[in-house]
Write an enzyme that holds these catalytic residues in place. Structure first.
Site, PDB file in Angstrom:
ATOM      1  N   ASP A  69       0.873  -1.159   0.000  1.00 18.17           N
ATOM      2  CA  ASP A  69       0.000   0.000   0.000  1.00 18.17           C
ATOM      3  C   ASP A  69       0.927   1.230   0.000  1.00 18.17           C
ATOM      4  O   ASP A  69       2.116   1.117   0.324  1.00 18.17           O
ATOM      5  CB  ASP A  69      -0.873  -0.045   1.265  1.00 18.17           C
ATOM      6  CG  ASP A  69      -1.665   1.227   1.453  1.00 18.17           C
ATOM      7  OD1 ASP A  69      -2.312   1.674   0.494  1.00 18.17           O
ATOM      8  OD2 ASP A  69      -1.621   1.796   2.568  1.00 18.17           O
ATOM      9  N   LEU A  70       0.400   2.378  -0.360  1.00 16.75           N
ATOM     10  CA  LEU A  70       1.269   3.571  -0.419  1.00 16.75           C
ATOM     11  C   LEU A  70       1.162   4.439   0.839  1.00 16.75           C
ATOM     12  O   LEU A  70       2.083   4.505   1.658  1.00 16.75           O
ATOM     13  CB  LEU A  70       0.899   4.410  -1.657  1.00 16.75           C
ATOM     14  CG  LEU A  70       1.711   5.693  -1.823  1.00 16.75           C
ATOM     15  CD1 LEU A  70       3.150   5.391  -2.231  1.00 16.75           C
ATOM     16  CD2 LEU A  70       1.063   6.603  -2.870  1.00 16.75           C
ATOM     17  N   ASP A  71      -0.030   5.092   0.958  1.00 19.04           N
ATOM     18  CA  ASP A  71      -0.203   6.073   2.043  1.00 19.04           C
ATOM     19  C   ASP A  71      -0.167   5.372   3.403  1.00 19.04           C
ATOM     20  O   ASP A  71      -0.984   4.493   3.674  1.00 19.04           O
ATOM     21  CB  ASP A  71      -1.558   6.779   1.890  1.00 19.04           C
ATOM     22  CG  ASP A  71      -1.664   7.524   0.567  1.00 19.04           C
ATOM     23  OD1 ASP A  71      -0.871   8.444   0.367  1.00 19.04           O
ATOM     24  OD2 ASP A  71      -2.533   7.171  -0.245  1.00 19.04           O
TER      25      ASP A  71
ATOM     26  N   THR B 274       1.967  10.126   3.846  1.00 18.39           N
ATOM     27  CA  THR B 274       1.013  11.049   3.219  1.00 18.39           C
ATOM     28  C   THR B 274      -0.366  11.001   3.868  1.00 18.39           C
ATOM     29  O   THR B 274      -1.209  11.861   3.594  1.00 18.39           O
ATOM     30  CB  THR B 274       0.851  10.736   1.716  1.00 18.39           C
ATOM     31  OG1 THR B 274       0.937   9.332   1.568  1.00 18.39           O
ATOM     32  CG2 THR B 274       1.889  11.428   0.884  1.00 18.39           C
TER      33      THR B 274
ATOM     34  N   LYS C 153      -8.943   5.781   5.729  1.00 15.97           N
ATOM     35  CA  LYS C 153      -7.707   5.155   5.261  1.00 15.97           C
ATOM     36  C   LYS C 153      -8.005   4.027   4.272  1.00 15.97           C
ATOM     37  O   LYS C 153      -8.790   3.135   4.573  1.00 15.97           O
ATOM     38  CB  LYS C 153      -6.889   4.622   6.433  1.00 15.97           C
ATOM     39  CG  LYS C 153      -6.260   5.748   7.235  1.00 15.97           C
ATOM     40  CD  LYS C 153      -5.316   5.218   8.285  1.00 15.97           C
ATOM     41  CE  LYS C 153      -4.754   6.360   9.114  1.00 15.97           C
ATOM     42  NZ  LYS C 153      -4.047   5.873  10.295  1.00 15.97           N
TER      43      LYS C 153
ATOM     44  N   SER D 267      -2.353   0.761  -4.600  1.00 17.07           N
ATOM     45  CA  SER D 267      -2.888   1.919  -3.869  1.00 17.07           C
ATOM     46  C   SER D 267      -4.168   2.424  -4.519  1.00 17.07           C
ATOM     47  O   SER D 267      -4.299   2.406  -5.743  1.00 17.07           O
ATOM     48  CB  SER D 267      -1.848   3.052  -3.874  1.00 17.07           C
ATOM     49  OG  SER D 267      -2.437   4.261  -3.440  1.00 17.07           O
ATOM     50  N   ALA D 268      -5.076   2.917  -3.677  1.00 18.91           N
ATOM     51  CA  ALA D 268      -6.307   3.524  -4.191  1.00 18.91           C
ATOM     52  C   ALA D 268      -6.065   4.926  -4.733  1.00 18.91           C
ATOM     53  O   ALA D 268      -6.911   5.488  -5.425  1.00 18.91           O
ATOM     54  CB  ALA D 268      -7.341   3.596  -3.068  1.00 18.91           C
TER      55      ALA D 268
END
Ligand code: G6P
Ligand code: MG
Length: 212
Positions: free
Chosen positions: A7-9, A15, A43, A113-114
């Site tokens: 996942d990113l954030d 972020t 999230k 990631s979304a």
């Protein structure tokens, strides 16, 4: 296991706080306070779904699609402004080293990631080249907890879902990974991420996981 999907954030980069600050600014303009206690629900979920949750918290119902579109775009404008100067210093602790080590160990690496800004953020962080596949909100129509984003990443890597490990900081992301038949590591609190196969308190602790 052959692949790790990040996942990113909140996993690769810090972020999540900017998403929160941008939603809070929008909520203030709409006349209500959006507190951190509600933020957990945002999230991992898409921009439009996040907006619906924010409006629900503020008790604002009956907005038209056009109004919602405008609000989502306004929030994204604030967010993009906040991350315009983002650089390597915002990569979460231990993540760069962790990715390099797992690549050397033979794992394929993907992003799931979304966020529609996913690829752009990885590029700003100087990490894009490390990823064998990048799936962000531009490639997946269905938001987590739907597993689509992770399944697409596995397809691009050419690795069966059962041989992928997802790393996530959001309950919706853990649900998505499990729905996709993948193993899952949660980064954060056990109370929220308890369904994951393993939960570590922070990104630095990823290096101590034995299954990797
Ligand atoms: C991630 C974040 C969410 C965010 C979503 C969409 O999943 O955890 O907080 O709302 O991406 O991001 P975007 O940049 O497309 O608005
Ligand atoms: Mg996240």
């Amino acid at each position: 296991m052959k692949a790790i999907i990040f996942d990113l954030d909140g996993v690769v980069v810090d972020t999540a706080k900017y998403h929160y600050l941008a939603w809070r600014k929008l909520a203030e303009e709409l006349g209500f306070a959006f507190e951190e206690e509600h933020n957990e629900r945002l999230k991992g979920v898409s921009r439009m779904r996040s907006l619906e949750i924010v409006l629900e918290v503020g008790g604002l119902t009956g907005m038209s699609e056009v109004q919602k579109q405008e609000l989502a775009e306004r929030k994204n404008g604030y967010y993009l402004n906040m991350i315009s100067g983002i650089d390597q210093s915002e990569i979460l602790p231990g993540i760069s080293q962790f990715i390099s080590r797992q690549k050397r160990a033979g794992y394929k690496i993907a992003l799931g990631s979304a966020s529609k800004s996913g690829r752009m953020i990885l590029e700003k962080l100087g990490l894009a080249d490390q990823f064998d596949a990048i799936v962000d909100g531009n490639l997946a129509e269905r938001a987590k907890p739907d597993p689509q984003v992770f399944i697409k990443a596995a397809e691009l890597l050419g690795v069966p879902c059962s041989e992928c490990i997802v790393i996530e900081d959001a309950a919706a992301g853990i649900d998505a990974a499990l729905a996709g038949g993948m193993k899952c590591i949660g980064v954060g609190g056990k109370a929220i991420l308890g369904k994951a196969d393993i939960v570590v308190p922070d990104t630095e602790a990823l290096s101590g996981i034995e299954m990797l």
